[in-house]
Structures are given as C-alpha cells and as structure tokens.
Scaffold this motif. Structure first.
Motif, short mmCIF file in Angstrom:
data_model
loop_
_atom_site.label_atom_id
_atom_site.label_comp_id
_atom_site.label_asym_id
_atom_site.label_seq_id
_atom_site.Cartn_x
_atom_site.Cartn_y
_atom_site.Cartn_z
N ARG A 58 1.32 -1.41 -0.10
CA ARG A 58 0.30 0.06 -0.49
C ARG A 58 0.42 1.19 -0.40
NH1 ARG A 58 -2.08 3.96 -0.35
NH2 ARG A 58 -3.90 4.95 0.43
N LEU A 59 2.00 1.04 0.56
CA LEU A 59 2.52 2.51 0.69
C LEU A 59 4.12 2.27 -1.12
CD1 LEU A 59 3.63 2.16 4.73
CD2 LEU A 59 1.87 3.68 3.24
N GLN A 60 4.33 1.42 -0.94
CA GLN A 60 5.33 1.05 -2.59
C GLN A 60 5.34 2.88 -3.54
OE1 GLN A 60 5.31 -2.80 -3.33
NE2 GLN A 60 6.39 -3.14 -2.53
N SER A 61 4.01 2.24 -3.19
CA SER A 61 4.08 4.16 -4.81
C SER A 61 4.67 5.45 -4.20
CB SER A 61 2.64 3.58 -5.05
OG SER A 61 1.88 4.53 -4.66
N MET A 62 4.30 5.23 -2.84
CA MET A 62 4.72 6.69 -1.73
C MET A 62 6.06 7.84 -1.97
SD MET A 62 1.29 5.93 0.73
CE MET A 62 -0.05 5.93 0.05
N LYS A 63 6.56 6.69 -2.70
CA LYS A 63 8.19 7.36 -2.34
C LYS A 63 8.80 7.94 -0.99
CE LYS A 63 7.83 8.70 -6.93
NZ LYS A 63 7.49 9.93 -7.92
N GLN A 88 -0.29 12.35 -0.79
CA GLN A 88 -0.36 11.30 -0.89
C GLN A 88 -1.19 10.43 0.33
OE1 GLN A 88 3.42 9.54 -1.74
NE2 GLN A 88 4.06 11.34 -1.40
N GLY A 89 -1.88 10.99 0.49
CA GLY A 89 -3.31 10.60 1.47
C GLY A 89 -2.36 9.84 3.47
N VAL A 90 -1.10 9.15 3.45
CA VAL A 90 -0.71 9.43 4.70
C VAL A 90 -0.98 10.05 5.35
CG1 VAL A 90 1.19 8.29 5.68
CG2 VAL A 90 1.34 7.75 2.74
N LEU A 91 -0.71 11.17 5.85
CA LEU A 91 -1.92 12.11 6.46
C LEU A 91 -2.85 12.86 6.28
CD1 LEU A 91 2.17 13.43 8.00
CD2 LEU A 91 1.03 11.99 8.35
N GLU A 92 -2.75 13.36 7.63
CA GLU A 92 -3.96 15.12 7.59
C GLU A 92 -4.17 15.75 8.86
OE1 GLU A 92 -7.65 12.26 9.04
OE2 GLU A 92 -7.80 11.18 7.17
N ARG A 93 -4.60 16.74 7.51
CA ARG A 93 -3.58 18.18 8.15
C ARG A 93 -5.59 18.17 9.35
NH1 ARG A 93 -0.11 21.97 5.96
NH2 ARG A 93 1.18 20.48 4.87
N ARG A 94 -5.49 19.64 10.18
CA ARG A 94 -6.48 19.79 10.86
C ARG A 94 -6.14 21.01 12.14
NH1 ARG A 94 -7.28 14.48 14.48
NH2 ARG A 94 -6.52 13.58 12.51
N ASP A 95 -7.44 21.99 11.71
CA ASP A 95 -7.42 22.80 12.83
C ASP A 95 -7.47 22.35 14.18
OD1 ASP A 95 -7.48 24.74 10.63
OD2 ASP A 95 -9.70 25.18 10.79
#
Length: 136
Positions: A20-25, A69-76
């Motif tokens: 799942r993470l291989q394409s994310m460099k 890349q959808g690995v992390l999310e940011r929120r206030d």
C-alpha cells in the motif's frame, strides 16, 4: 559497535514497504515522522519539528507531500485555530500499512529494552546521542 552499527543501518534500510505504501516514495526520514504520529498521536508541525530536530519548514514540506499522498491528514487545532494538527490518515488500509512497516522495529526495540532497567535504557540512549553528535 563499529562492526554492529553498519549492519543495523543496513537492516533498517532493507525493511520492505508494505504494498500500500510502495508507490508513495517514502524514505527512511519518513520513518521517524510516522513513528511519532503512530505511537504518540496527532501533534502540531512545530512539535514534530522539535522531535525530529529539523526546521518546521522541513516538516511542513514532508507533511504536505504525505498529505497529498493520503498518508497524513491536517486539521485545525480546536484549542488554537492558528495551529494545524498533523495526524495519520484515518484510512484503515493506509494506517494498517504504516503499522506493519513500523511493527518489526518496535518489536525489536521492546525485546532489546525489556531486560534493561530504566537507568540502563537511559545510558543506552545517551550513548547513541553522543555517538550521533560526534559522527556528524
């Protein structure tokens, strides 16, 4: 230690990324950032930068890349709208892949540290920090 450290570093570099993470460099530098977020939970960029001992702009760039890349999310930050909190993606497949990637290292450290007293663990950590400081 001179013979052991290159073997340890080589082994860390060979940890395979889950599919799942291989394409994310992802690079080894991402390992620490993701470890902090997995084990310590969401935190502001400034706190991640302090823990990683890099500039906040460096962490911001990494976070931006991993967010795209959808690995992390940011929120206030609900307590201070001027701050942004960084967290691992809530996508179960992504989170599971990150957990699998980090699991062997966490398991190995637990096994290595388990027989040591807190004082012995502290000596080991200080020794590694001293080595790092002298080798840079």
């Amino acid at each position: 230690m001179l013979l052991l450290m290159p073997r340890v570093a080589a082994r860390i570099k060979r940890i395979p990324l889950p599919e799942r993470l291989q394409s994310m460099k992802l690079a080894p530098r991402h390992l620490s950032l993701l470890s902090y977020l997995l084990f310590d939970g969401p935190m502001p960029v400034s706190q991640l930068a302090a823990r990683l001992e890099v500039a906040p702009t460096t962490v911001s760039l990494m976070v931006s890349d991993l967010t795209q890349q959808g690995v992390l999310e940011r929120r206030d930050d609900p307590e201070d709208r001027r701050r942004t909190i960084v967290a691992l993606s809530e996508d179960p497949e992504t989170r599971s892949a990150i957990e699998r990637w980090l699991a062997n290292g966490a398991r190995a450290w637990r096994a290595a540290f388990d027989p040591l007293t807190p004082a012995e663990r502290a000596v080991f950590v200080r020794t590694m920090e001293a080595y790092e400081g002298e080798s840079s």
